[in-house]
Design a protein around this motif. Structure first.
Motif, PDB file in Angstrom:
ATOM      1  N   ILE A 136     -50.337 -90.482 -31.193  1.00 29.08           N
ATOM      2  CA  ILE A 136     -50.679 -89.227 -31.181  1.00 29.08           C
ATOM      3  C   ILE A 136     -51.072 -88.696 -29.781  1.00 29.08           C
ATOM      4  N   ALA A 137     -51.083 -87.291 -29.589  1.00 29.60           N
ATOM      5  CA  ALA A 137     -51.427 -86.944 -28.110  1.00 29.60           C
ATOM      6  C   ALA A 137     -52.646 -87.416 -27.525  1.00 29.60           C
ATOM      7  N   PRO A 138     -52.849 -87.665 -26.415  1.00 26.95           N
ATOM      8  CA  PRO A 138     -54.317 -88.359 -25.927  1.00 26.95           C
ATOM      9  C   PRO A 138     -55.247 -87.407 -26.292  1.00 26.95           C
ATOM     10  N   LEU A 139     -56.562 -88.252 -26.398  1.00 30.92           N
ATOM     11  CA  LEU A 139     -57.691 -87.735 -26.832  1.00 30.92           C
ATOM     12  C   LEU A 139     -58.575 -88.102 -25.687  1.00 30.92           C
ATOM     13  N   ASN A 140     -59.095 -87.058 -24.977  1.00 31.87           N
ATOM     14  CA  ASN A 140     -59.856 -87.317 -23.738  1.00 31.87           C
ATOM     15  C   ASN A 140     -61.269 -87.038 -24.139  1.00 31.87           C
ATOM     16  N   ILE A 167     -61.147 -91.863 -35.179  1.00 26.56           N
ATOM     17  CA  ILE A 167     -59.678 -91.873 -35.028  1.00 26.56           C
ATOM     18  C   ILE A 167     -58.907 -92.471 -34.569  1.00 26.56           C
ATOM     19  N   ALA A 168     -57.657 -93.157 -34.952  1.00 23.20           N
ATOM     20  CA  ALA A 168     -56.994 -94.179 -34.468  1.00 23.20           C
ATOM     21  C   ALA A 168     -56.019 -93.311 -33.566  1.00 23.20           C
ATOM     22  N   LEU A 169     -55.818 -93.783 -32.318  1.00 23.24           N
ATOM     23  CA  LEU A 169     -54.735 -93.274 -31.288  1.00 23.24           C
ATOM     24  C   LEU A 169     -53.582 -93.581 -31.433  1.00 23.24           C
ATOM     25  N   GLN A 189     -53.375 -86.827 -40.796  1.00 21.82           N
ATOM     26  CA  GLN A 189     -54.433 -87.243 -41.694  1.00 21.82           C
ATOM     27  C   GLN A 189     -54.480 -89.036 -41.755  1.00 21.82           C
ATOM     28  N   GLU A 190     -53.407 -89.492 -41.441  1.00 27.68           N
ATOM     29  CA  GLU A 190     -53.274 -90.898 -41.665  1.00 27.68           C
ATOM     30  C   GLU A 190     -53.892 -91.625 -40.336  1.00 27.68           C
ATOM     31  N   TYR A 191     -54.261 -90.901 -39.432  1.00 27.96           N
ATOM     32  CA  TYR A 191     -54.899 -91.451 -38.219  1.00 27.96           C
ATOM     33  C   TYR A 191     -56.599 -91.295 -38.459  1.00 27.96           C
ATOM     34  N   ILE A 192     -56.956 -90.697 -39.434  1.00 30.48           N
ATOM     35  CA  ILE A 192     -58.401 -90.617 -39.548  1.00 30.48           C
ATOM     36  C   ILE A 192     -58.902 -91.833 -40.220  1.00 30.48           C
ATOM     37  N   ARG A 193     -59.796 -92.708 -39.466  1.00 27.25           N
ATOM     38  CA  ARG A 193     -60.132 -94.097 -40.068  1.00 27.25           C
ATOM     39  C   ARG A 193     -61.587 -93.851 -40.820  1.00 27.25           C
ATOM     40  N   SER A 194     -62.216 -93.049 -40.507  1.00 31.21           N
ATOM     41  CA  SER A 194     -63.601 -92.845 -41.009  1.00 31.21           C
ATOM     42  C   SER A 194     -63.970 -91.465 -40.749  1.00 31.21           C
ATOM     43  N   TRP A 195     -64.777 -90.933 -41.853  1.00 31.88           N
ATOM     44  CA  TRP A 195     -65.551 -89.601 -41.788  1.00 31.88           C
ATOM     45  C   TRP A 195     -66.884 -89.622 -42.326  1.00 31.88           C
ATOM     46  N   HIS A 196     -67.692 -89.051 -41.686  1.00 37.73           N
ATOM     47  CA  HIS A 196     -69.228 -89.075 -42.302  1.00 37.73           C
ATOM     48  C   HIS A 196     -69.795 -87.924 -41.950  1.00 37.73           C
ATOM     49  N   ALA A 233     -66.178 -90.224 -27.437  1.00 41.43           N
ATOM     50  CA  ALA A 233     -66.027 -91.590 -27.074  1.00 41.43           C
ATOM     51  C   ALA A 233     -64.431 -92.188 -27.149  1.00 41.43           C
ATOM     52  N   VAL A 234     -63.949 -92.746 -26.250  1.00 45.86           N
ATOM     53  CA  VAL A 234     -62.472 -93.474 -26.583  1.00 45.86           C
ATOM     54  C   VAL A 234     -62.705 -94.673 -26.008  1.00 45.86           C
ATOM     55  N   GLU A 235     -62.599 -95.690 -27.011  1.00 47.33           N
ATOM     56  CA  GLU A 235     -62.322 -97.251 -26.364  1.00 47.33           C
ATOM     57  C   GLU A 235     -61.484 -97.718 -27.194  1.00 47.33           C
ATOM     58  N   GLY A 236     -60.608 -98.508 -26.517  1.00 44.63           N
ATOM     59  CA  GLY A 236     -59.315 -99.103 -27.090  1.00 44.63           C
ATOM     60  C   GLY A 236     -58.475 -98.117 -27.764  1.00 44.63           C
ATOM     61  N   ASP A 237     -58.161 -98.435 -28.909  1.00 45.99           N
ATOM     62  CA  ASP A 237     -57.182 -97.559 -29.830  1.00 45.99           C
ATOM     63  C   ASP A 237     -58.039 -96.654 -30.646  1.00 45.99           C
ATOM     64  N   LEU A 238     -59.219 -96.384 -30.417  1.00 45.11           N
ATOM     65  CA  LEU A 238     -60.004 -95.469 -31.363  1.00 45.11           C
ATOM     66  C   LEU A 238     -60.624 -94.338 -30.347  1.00 45.11           C
ATOM     67  N   ALA A 239     -60.944 -93.118 -31.014  1.00 46.09           N
ATOM     68  CA  ALA A 239     -61.798 -92.268 -30.346  1.00 46.09           C
ATOM     69  C   ALA A 239     -62.774 -91.982 -31.550  1.00 46.09           C
TER      70      ALA A 239
END
Length: 131
Positions: A3-7, A128-130, A73-80, A101-107
């Motif tokens: 996906i496009a970069p999340l900063n 979110i998975a990047l 939607q498939e990039y959403i790993r968790s949502w609380h 936060a952005v760390e490794g392959d997750l934001a």
């Protein structure tokens, strides 16, 4: 697929139209949640509430829309989320998602649904998975 970069600090905003009685009735039908406090002003007044108010899950759905308007939607790993206040009929919620936060392959994103007076009705986080 990436996906496009999340900063850090990136934000998306969803400004909603006023929550109408029609919206509440349609949501009740679609969700199966016909609790009278969301659709019957007489039932509300009988228990000391001035007017109907939005279903919490309707507000959560709007937060979900902020996410899926931004990332697939498939990039959403968790949502609380945590519900913290009601959304009155005629309110115009603003839903936001901000990268915290952005760390490794997750934001990690901070989520909020806020009313015009500053009341936060829902607050939460999403991972979110990047790629």
């Amino acid at each position: 697929m990436c996906i496009a970069p999340l900063n850090l600090g990136d934000t998306r905003v969803l400004k909603l139209p006023p929550i109408s009685r029609t919206t509440l009735a349609l949501y009740a039908g679609a969700s199966g949640d016909h609790n009278r406090i969301h659709i019957d002003i007489d039932a509300c007044r009988a228990v000391g509430i001035d007017d109907v108010f939005a279903h919490g899950m309707l507000s959560m759905a709007y937060l979900g829309r902020v996410l899926t308007d931004w990332v697939p939607q498939e990039y959403i790993r968790s949502w609380h989320v945590r519900f913290s206040a009601i959304t009155p009929v005629h309110a115009e919620p603003v839903c936001t998602a901000t990268v915290t936060a952005v760390e490794g392959d997750l934001a990690e994103l901070e989520l909020a649904a806020t009313l015009a007076d500053g009341t936060v009705t829902l607050r939460g986080i999403a991972t979110i998975a990047l790629k």
